[in-house]
Design a protein around this motif. Structure first.
Motif, PDB file in Angstrom:
ATOM      1  N   MET A  49      47.730  48.496  34.064  1.00  0.00           N
ATOM      2  CA  MET A  49      46.362  48.770  34.626  1.00  0.00           C
ATOM      3  C   MET A  49      46.212  50.248  34.399  1.00  0.00           C
ATOM      4  O   MET A  49      45.475  50.805  33.980  1.00  0.00           O
ATOM      5  CB  MET A  49      46.326  48.375  36.202  1.00  0.00           C
ATOM      6  N   PHE A  50      46.916  51.278  35.195  1.00  0.00           N
ATOM      7  CA  PHE A  50      46.760  52.589  35.200  1.00  0.00           C
ATOM      8  C   PHE A  50      47.991  53.392  34.783  1.00  0.00           C
ATOM      9  O   PHE A  50      48.257  54.437  35.077  1.00  0.00           O
ATOM     10  CB  PHE A  50      46.117  53.003  36.294  1.00  0.00           C
ATOM     11  N   ASP A  51      49.006  52.855  34.010  1.00  0.00           N
ATOM     12  CA  ASP A  51      50.127  53.321  33.440  1.00  0.00           C
ATOM     13  C   ASP A  51      50.974  53.937  34.616  1.00  0.00           C
ATOM     14  O   ASP A  51      51.616  55.155  34.397  1.00  0.00           O
ATOM     15  CB  ASP A  51      49.744  54.478  32.511  1.00  0.00           C
ATOM     16  N   ILE A  52      51.206  53.335  35.924  1.00  0.00           N
ATOM     17  CA  ILE A  52      52.264  53.887  36.857  1.00  0.00           C
ATOM     18  C   ILE A  52      53.495  52.958  36.511  1.00  0.00           C
ATOM     19  O   ILE A  52      53.365  51.760  36.337  1.00  0.00           O
ATOM     20  CB  ILE A  52      51.643  53.575  38.222  1.00  0.00           C
ATOM     21  N   MET A  53      54.445  53.526  36.411  1.00  0.00           N
ATOM     22  CA  MET A  53      55.513  52.805  35.920  1.00  0.00           C
ATOM     23  C   MET A  53      56.418  52.417  37.320  1.00  0.00           C
ATOM     24  O   MET A  53      56.382  53.487  38.213  1.00  0.00           O
ATOM     25  CB  MET A  53      56.633  53.533  34.948  1.00  0.00           C
ATOM     26  N   GLY A  54      57.452  51.665  37.247  1.00  0.00           N
ATOM     27  CA  GLY A  54      58.088  51.450  38.384  1.00  0.00           C
ATOM     28  C   GLY A  54      59.123  52.520  38.842  1.00  0.00           C
ATOM     29  O   GLY A  54      59.280  53.143  40.145  1.00  0.00           O
ATOM     30  N   GLU A  55      59.472  53.400  37.981  1.00  0.00           N
ATOM     31  CA  GLU A  55      60.370  54.641  38.261  1.00  0.00           C
ATOM     32  C   GLU A  55      59.449  55.432  38.840  1.00  0.00           C
ATOM     33  O   GLU A  55      59.892  56.296  39.729  1.00  0.00           O
ATOM     34  CB  GLU A  55      60.926  55.260  37.080  1.00  0.00           C
ATOM     35  N   ASP A  56      58.103  55.735  38.638  1.00  0.00           N
ATOM     36  CA  ASP A  56      57.197  56.591  39.323  1.00  0.00           C
ATOM     37  C   ASP A  56      57.143  56.029  40.850  1.00  0.00           C
ATOM     38  O   ASP A  56      57.016  57.110  41.627  1.00  0.00           O
ATOM     39  CB  ASP A  56      55.818  56.431  38.709  1.00  0.00           C
ATOM     40  N   LEU A  57      57.001  54.968  40.828  1.00  0.00           N
ATOM     41  CA  LEU A  57      56.794  54.019  42.316  1.00  0.00           C
ATOM     42  C   LEU A  57      58.415  54.898  43.097  1.00  0.00           C
ATOM     43  O   LEU A  57      58.092  55.173  44.234  1.00  0.00           O
ATOM     44  CB  LEU A  57      56.733  52.998  42.426  1.00  0.00           C
ATOM     45  N   SER A 116      60.778  60.528  47.347  1.00  0.00           N
ATOM     46  CA  SER A 116      60.486  62.038  47.653  1.00  0.00           C
ATOM     47  C   SER A 116      60.105  61.883  49.075  1.00  0.00           C
ATOM     48  O   SER A 116      60.282  63.312  49.564  1.00  0.00           O
ATOM     49  CB  SER A 116      59.424  62.413  46.801  1.00  0.00           C
ATOM     50  N   VAL A 117      59.569  60.951  49.773  1.00  0.00           N
ATOM     51  CA  VAL A 117      59.445  61.219  51.244  1.00  0.00           C
ATOM     52  C   VAL A 117      60.568  60.426  52.209  1.00  0.00           C
ATOM     53  O   VAL A 117      60.136  60.387  53.202  1.00  0.00           O
ATOM     54  CB  VAL A 117      57.985  60.829  51.654  1.00  0.00           C
ATOM     55  N   GLY A 118      61.493  60.040  51.599  1.00  0.00           N
ATOM     56  CA  GLY A 118      62.597  59.340  52.476  1.00  0.00           C
ATOM     57  C   GLY A 118      62.261  57.930  52.653  1.00  0.00           C
ATOM     58  O   GLY A 118      62.771  57.794  54.136  1.00  0.00           O
ATOM     59  N   LYS A 119      61.489  57.362  52.270  1.00  0.00           N
ATOM     60  CA  LYS A 119      60.919  55.898  52.799  1.00  0.00           C
ATOM     61  C   LYS A 119      61.658  54.864  52.132  1.00  0.00           C
ATOM     62  O   LYS A 119      62.325  54.911  51.191  1.00  0.00           O
ATOM     63  CB  LYS A 119      59.618  55.610  52.567  1.00  0.00           C
ATOM     64  N   THR A 120      61.965  53.801  52.907  1.00  0.00           N
ATOM     65  CA  THR A 120      62.615  52.414  52.458  1.00  0.00           C
ATOM     66  C   THR A 120      61.764  51.598  51.691  1.00  0.00           C
ATOM     67  O   THR A 120      60.363  51.946  51.777  1.00  0.00           O
ATOM     68  CB  THR A 120      63.117  51.619  53.655  1.00  0.00           C
ATOM     69  N   THR A 121      62.082  50.825  50.819  1.00  0.00           N
ATOM     70  CA  THR A 121      61.458  49.849  50.058  1.00  0.00           C
ATOM     71  C   THR A 121      60.560  48.928  51.362  1.00  0.00           C
ATOM     72  O   THR A 121      59.341  48.592  50.900  1.00  0.00           O
ATOM     73  CB  THR A 121      62.046  48.926  49.428  1.00  0.00           C
ATOM     74  N   LYS A 122      61.069  48.819  52.265  1.00  0.00           N
ATOM     75  CA  LYS A 122      60.497  47.782  53.452  1.00  0.00           C
ATOM     76  C   LYS A 122      59.455  48.677  53.804  1.00  0.00           C
ATOM     77  O   LYS A 122      58.103  48.051  54.217  1.00  0.00           O
ATOM     78  CB  LYS A 122      61.459  47.605  54.430  1.00  0.00           C
ATOM     79  N   GLU A 123      59.575  49.955  54.048  1.00  0.00           N
ATOM     80  CA  GLU A 123      58.377  50.772  54.508  1.00  0.00           C
ATOM     81  C   GLU A 123      57.144  50.937  53.638  1.00  0.00           C
ATOM     82  O   GLU A 123      56.244  50.763  54.082  1.00  0.00           O
ATOM     83  CB  GLU A 123      58.937  52.156  54.999  1.00  0.00           C
ATOM     84  N   MET A 124      57.495  50.968  52.520  1.00  0.00           N
ATOM     85  CA  MET A 124      56.546  51.107  51.403  1.00  0.00           C
ATOM     86  C   MET A 124      55.809  49.783  51.523  1.00  0.00           C
ATOM     87  O   MET A 124      54.414  49.724  51.223  1.00  0.00           O
ATOM     88  CB  MET A 124      57.109  51.608  49.901  1.00  0.00           C
ATOM     89  N   ALA A 125      56.551  48.716  51.341  1.00  0.00           N
ATOM     90  CA  ALA A 125      55.969  47.504  50.994  1.00  0.00           C
ATOM     91  C   ALA A 125      54.844  47.020  52.245  1.00  0.00           C
ATOM     92  O   ALA A 125      53.867  46.619  52.060  1.00  0.00           O
ATOM     93  CB  ALA A 125      57.069  46.147  51.316  1.00  0.00           C
ATOM     94  N   LYS A 126      55.362  47.528  53.301  1.00  0.00           N
ATOM     95  CA  LYS A 126      54.465  47.353  54.579  1.00  0.00           C
ATOM     96  C   LYS A 126      53.152  48.233  54.350  1.00  0.00           C
ATOM     97  O   LYS A 126      51.942  47.904  54.502  1.00  0.00           O
ATOM     98  CB  LYS A 126      55.162  47.783  55.839  1.00  0.00           C
ATOM     99  N   LYS A 127      53.264  49.501  54.056  1.00  0.00           N
ATOM    100  CA  LYS A 127      52.073  50.423  53.549  1.00  0.00           C
ATOM    101  C   LYS A 127      51.062  49.898  52.585  1.00  0.00           C
ATOM    102  O   LYS A 127      50.020  49.904  52.625  1.00  0.00           O
ATOM    103  CB  LYS A 127      52.489  51.683  53.145  1.00  0.00           C
ATOM    104  N   ALA A 128      51.830  48.944  51.805  1.00  0.00           N
ATOM    105  CA  ALA A 128      50.898  48.498  50.425  1.00  0.00           C
ATOM    106  C   ALA A 128      50.510  46.857  50.905  1.00  0.00           C
ATOM    107  O   ALA A 128      49.381  46.467  50.217  1.00  0.00           O
ATOM    108  CB  ALA A 128      51.762  48.352  49.105  1.00  0.00           C
ATOM    109  N   THR A 188      58.270  41.870  46.584  1.00  0.00           N
ATOM    110  CA  THR A 188      57.135  42.242  45.749  1.00  0.00           C
ATOM    111  C   THR A 188      57.108  43.688  45.523  1.00  0.00           C
ATOM    112  O   THR A 188      57.018  44.075  44.162  1.00  0.00           O
ATOM    113  CB  THR A 188      55.941  41.749  46.208  1.00  0.00           C
ATOM    114  N   TYR A 189      57.310  44.664  46.339  1.00  0.00           N
ATOM    115  CA  TYR A 189      57.403  46.078  46.107  1.00  0.00           C
ATOM    116  C   TYR A 189      58.566  46.453  45.255  1.00  0.00           C
ATOM    117  O   TYR A 189      58.423  47.262  44.485  1.00  0.00           O
ATOM    118  CB  TYR A 189      57.357  46.885  47.487  1.00  0.00           C
ATOM    119  N   GLU A 190      59.698  45.654  45.689  1.00  0.00           N
ATOM    120  CA  GLU A 190      60.760  46.102  44.641  1.00  0.00           C
ATOM    121  C   GLU A 190      60.764  45.814  43.263  1.00  0.00           C
ATOM    122  O   GLU A 190      61.272  46.429  42.457  1.00  0.00           O
ATOM    123  CB  GLU A 190      62.188  45.501  45.300  1.00  0.00           C
TER     124      GLU A 190
END
Length: 96
Positions: free
Chosen positions: A1-9, A15-27, A33-35
């Motif tokens: 869609m807008f050329d963001i790659m998994g590695e970018d995520l 860079s902010v020391g968050k877990t995948t669980k924390e990021m999934a909650k934000k999204a 799904t986030y992973e």
């Protein structure tokens, strides 16, 4: 869609020391799904990406500055100029 790659995520998250669980909650998605997004399986929708970017303290100021510049260009166009010419001129300005 807008050329963001998994590695970018992944880099954004780390860079902010968050877990995948924390990021999934934000999204607003499951951890799995986030992973998947981080491993290149699927990608977030724009609103989800913006939530992720906000959680990672990314600045949207450059994007909004470009949008403002485009708005100014379109508002200042000559009445006889076609929208296609304005779009062509605007696209040249923001090519990287």
């Amino acid at each position: 869609m807008f050329d963001i790659m998994g590695e970018d995520l992944r880099n954004m998250r780390l860079s902010v020391g968050k877990t995948t669980k924390e990021m999934a909650k934000k999204a607003g998605v499951s951890r799995v799904t986030y992973e998947n997004w981080e491993t290149g399986v699927g990608e977030p929708r724009m609103n989800q990406f913006l939530d992720i970017g906000h959680a990672c303290s990314l600045s949207l100021a450059p994007l909004f500055k470009q949008i403002s510049t485009l708005r100014d260009q379109f508002n200042q166009r000559d009445e006889n100029e076609t929208p296609q010419k304005v779009r062509k001129r605007a696209s040249k300005k923001f090519k990287t």
